[in-house]
Design a protein around this motif. Structure first.
Motif, PDB file in Angstrom:
ATOM      1  N   SER A  52       0.862  -1.181   0.000  1.00 25.38           N
ATOM      2  CA  SER A  52       0.000   0.000   0.000  1.00 25.38           C
ATOM      3  C   SER A  52       0.900   1.233   0.000  1.00 25.38           C
ATOM      4  O   SER A  52       2.115   1.138   0.217  1.00 25.38           O
ATOM      5  CB  SER A  52      -0.898   0.007   1.238  1.00 25.38           C
ATOM      6  OG  SER A  52      -0.115   0.232   2.409  1.00 25.38           O
ATOM      7  N   GLU A  53       0.296   2.370  -0.220  1.00 28.07           N
ATOM      8  CA  GLU A  53       1.078   3.611  -0.235  1.00 28.07           C
ATOM      9  C   GLU A  53       1.773   3.827   1.112  1.00 28.07           C
ATOM     10  O   GLU A  53       2.956   4.185   1.168  1.00 28.07           O
ATOM     11  CB  GLU A  53       0.160   4.793  -0.561  1.00 28.07           C
ATOM     12  CG  GLU A  53       0.905   6.101  -0.744  1.00 28.07           C
ATOM     13  CD  GLU A  53      -0.020   7.226  -1.180  1.00 28.07           C
ATOM     14  OE1 GLU A  53       0.242   8.368  -0.756  1.00 28.07           O
ATOM     15  OE2 GLU A  53      -0.973   6.978  -1.928  1.00 28.07           O
ATOM     16  N   ARG A  54       1.060   3.596   2.199  1.00 30.72           N
ATOM     17  CA  ARG A  54       1.653   3.758   3.524  1.00 30.72           C
ATOM     18  C   ARG A  54       2.761   2.737   3.750  1.00 30.72           C
ATOM     19  O   ARG A  54       3.825   3.076   4.271  1.00 30.72           O
ATOM     20  CB  ARG A  54       0.590   3.649   4.611  1.00 30.72           C
ATOM     21  CG  ARG A  54       1.169   3.857   6.004  1.00 30.72           C
ATOM     22  CD  ARG A  54       0.129   4.064   7.053  1.00 30.72           C
ATOM     23  NE  ARG A  54      -0.712   2.893   7.235  1.00 30.72           N
ATOM     24  CZ  ARG A  54      -1.838   2.886   7.913  1.00 30.72           C
ATOM     25  NH1 ARG A  54      -2.295   4.001   8.472  1.00 30.72           N
ATOM     26  NH2 ARG A  54      -2.550   1.786   8.045  1.00 30.72           N
ATOM     27  N   GLN A  55       2.536   1.489   3.338  1.00 28.47           N
ATOM     28  CA  GLN A  55       3.567   0.478   3.487  1.00 28.47           C
ATOM     29  C   GLN A  55       4.814   0.835   2.678  1.00 28.47           C
ATOM     30  O   GLN A  55       5.932   0.636   3.138  1.00 28.47           O
ATOM     31  CB  GLN A  55       3.050  -0.901   3.066  1.00 28.47           C
ATOM     32  CG  GLN A  55       2.083  -1.502   4.041  1.00 28.47           C
ATOM     33  CD  GLN A  55       1.468  -2.786   3.546  1.00 28.47           C
ATOM     34  OE1 GLN A  55       1.454  -3.078   2.345  1.00 28.47           O
ATOM     35  NE2 GLN A  55       0.920  -3.566   4.463  1.00 28.47           N
TER      36      GLN A  55
ATOM     37  N   THR B  42       5.859   3.839   1.972  1.00 26.59           N
ATOM     38  CA  THR B  42       6.520   4.918   2.703  1.00 26.59           C
ATOM     39  C   THR B  42       7.279   4.376   3.911  1.00 26.59           C
ATOM     40  O   THR B  42       8.435   4.723   4.144  1.00 26.59           O
ATOM     41  CB  THR B  42       5.491   5.980   3.151  1.00 26.59           C
ATOM     42  OG1 THR B  42       4.820   6.485   1.996  1.00 26.59           O
ATOM     43  CG2 THR B  42       6.155   7.118   3.891  1.00 26.59           C
TER      44      THR B  42
ATOM     45  N   LEU C 224       4.928  10.444  10.209  1.00 24.59           N
ATOM     46  CA  LEU C 224       3.694  10.139   9.474  1.00 24.59           C
ATOM     47  C   LEU C 224       2.429  10.421  10.269  1.00 24.59           C
ATOM     48  O   LEU C 224       1.326  10.371   9.732  1.00 24.59           O
ATOM     49  CB  LEU C 224       3.711   8.678   9.018  1.00 24.59           C
ATOM     50  CG  LEU C 224       4.857   8.282   8.075  1.00 24.59           C
ATOM     51  CD1 LEU C 224       4.741   6.807   7.703  1.00 24.59           C
ATOM     52  CD2 LEU C 224       4.890   9.153   6.840  1.00 24.59           C
TER      53      LEU C 224
ATOM     54  N   GLU D  82       2.579  -2.349  10.331  1.00 25.09           N
ATOM     55  CA  GLU D  82       2.884  -2.214   8.904  1.00 25.09           C
ATOM     56  C   GLU D  82       4.186  -2.949   8.574  1.00 25.09           C
ATOM     57  O   GLU D  82       4.276  -3.641   7.553  1.00 25.09           O
ATOM     58  CB  GLU D  82       2.989  -0.744   8.486  1.00 25.09           C
ATOM     59  CG  GLU D  82       1.674   0.002   8.495  1.00 25.09           C
ATOM     60  CD  GLU D  82       0.708  -0.421   7.407  1.00 25.09           C
ATOM     61  OE1 GLU D  82       0.879  -1.470   6.757  1.00 25.09           O
ATOM     62  OE2 GLU D  82      -0.268   0.324   7.205  1.00 25.09           O
TER      63      GLU D  82
END
Length: 79
Positions: free
Chosen positions: A30-33, A35, A54, A64
């Protein structure tokens, strides 16, 4: 620290950028992962710093990282 965490962390200590890029091409984050992955493994930031940057609590970042490691472990077992 579990054995799989040690193995994955050791991998990233010695992996070249092209090896890491190849691995990232095989997993879906995912986008957060993505990052979190970049900050933790590539920029070598600690969990507390990532959480503060974050705007999440440390447990979210730890979760995460666990999910990321699970995906990496699955791909590495398949190779």
């Amino acid at each position: 620290m579990s054995e799989s965490v040690k193995i994955i962390n050791d991998y990233f200590r010695t992996a070249t950028r092209s090896e890491v890029d190849g691995l990232l091409g095989k997993i879906v984050l995912s986008e957060r992962q993505q990052t979190v992955f970049d900050m933790y493994y590539m920029k070598r930031k600690d969990v507390g710093f990532i959480a503060d940057t974050l705007g999440f609590c440390k447990s979210v970042i730890t979760n995460e990282l666990s999910a990321i490691r699970a995906k990496i472990s699955l791909i590495r077992r398949m190779e």
